[in-house]
Design an enzyme around this catalytic site. Structure first.
Site: not given
Ligand code: ACO
Length: 340
Positions: A127, A267, A297
């Protein structure tokens, strides 16, 4: 992340300034909404919107390869600059989802545009890739190595998503953006930059298979190793820390305060990451150009898409000070302060 990013590389404005003279974008017409995703995996529109800010994303068709989308964005930028493909001296493409292992996506785009036999190559910094490429274009213009540089960010992330994994498939989208860079008399262009990487944290966000380590063999494909794997929570924390530090270093190098900025182009992975960055820079969220709700994203494509939208809506004007800041797999991060 390296806590000792130093100011040893303190940069003054480039000896010969490098400006963005035009922009372009390409977005597939197919919109995939959160409600459609509800039918594919165990998720809800409410969960996706509240945890990420995303409402919908674009999904490319088979015909819309990264080079196809990148070439269309490039043609738009060329038209805007009233240039021909034969005027380009160097072609840089940032992508994590190349058309082929080789030739590079840049070579595919060169052929598609009908550019001359100029150097054309890909940059892979996930990214952060578009800002790595912009930095390189700026250096090439500053030294006089090349005059007119096309920088493209293009991604077809839908091809590396496991559409049965709700943790990742709701987050990403496809698209492309492009800018043309040149020296413009009387304009300052790039004022500062900061790039970095921390390979020791690479496993937090990876596509483990498909490369030479774990080639595309039936057993690896069966284990879905050719799809994105991510430790979302850890990546989330790293993204905020890295973008905050990178942004502040860039501003310091440029000798300006956050309040001097007309617009920030972060980003776009998650609205909560952008909100945290706004808080740390003590800026309102509306100082940021945000499109994550519409496109998800789009990795290396997200910043050039945002630049095109902002310049065409009149949100940014000549002379404005902008901060571009990105974070991605690698881990990598990058920032650029730019006079538009
Ligand atoms: N729908 C419903 N529930 C979900 C989903 C979904 N789509 N995805 C995850 N959950 C659940 C999980 O299983 C978890 O359940 P559990 O507590 O029973 O295990 C719960 O939701 C909470 O999960 P968290 O990981 O704590 O959720 P969080 O609030 O952190 O959000 C997210 C997750 C959106 C992925 C976040 O952590 C994030 O945005 N991370 C960074 C992403 C990023 O920046 N990525 C890439 C850079 S890009 C690149 O270089 C390609």
């Amino acid at each position: 992340m390296n806590k000792d990013m130093d100011l040893g590389s303190m940069c003054s404005p480039l000896p010969r300034s490098a400006s963005v003279i035009s922009t372009g974008l390409y977005l597939p017409t197919r919109v995939l909404s959160n409600h459609e995703l509800e039918k594919m995996v165990d998720t809800t529109d409410e969960w996706i919107r509240s945890r990420t800010g995303i409402r919908e994303r674009r999904i490319a068709s088979d015909k819309e390869t990264p080079s196809f989308m990148g070439a269309r964005a490039a043609e738009m930028a060329l038209r805007e600059a009233q240039l021909l493909p034969t005027d380009i001296d160097l072609l840089l493409v940032a992508t994590t989802t190349p058309d082929t292992v080789f030739p590079s996506t840049a070579c595919h785009i060169q052929r598609e545009l009908g550019a001359r036999h100029i150097p054309a190559f890909d940059i892979q910094a996930a990214c952060s890739g578009f800002l790595y490429a912009m930095f390189l274009a700026g250096q090439c213009i500053a030294t006089g190595a090349y005059e007119t540089i096309l920088v493209v960010g293009t991604e077809k992330l839908s091809t590396i998503l496991d559409w049965e994994d709700r943790n990742t498939c709701v987050l990403f989208g496809d698209g492309a953006g492009a800018v043309i860079m040149r020296h413009c008399k009387g304009k300052r262009g790039i004022l500062s930059f900061e790039l970095g990487a921390d390979g020791s944290l690479g496993d937090l966000l990876t596509v483990p298979g498909g490369g030479a380590r774990l080639p595309l063999r039936p057993d690896n494909i069966h284990q879905k190793l050719h799809y994105i794997r991510m430790d979302g929570r850890k990546v989330f924390r790293q993204a905020i820390e890295a973008m905050d530090r990178c942004a502040k270093l860039c501003l310091k190098k440029a000798g300006i305060r956050p309040s001097d900025l007309s617009c920030i182009f972060p980003h776009q992975a998650n609205i909560r990451i952008i909100e945290a960055l706004a808080q740390r820079l003590e800026l309102p969220l509306d100082a940021f150009h945000v499109h994550v709700e519409r496109y998800g994203n789009t990795s290396a494509a997200c910043i050039p898409i945002a630049l095109h939208e902002a310049s065409h809506s009149g949100r940014i004007r000549s002379g404005d000070l902008l901060l571009l800041v990105a974070f991605g797999a690698g881990l990598t991060w990058a920032g650029i302060v730019l006079e538009w």
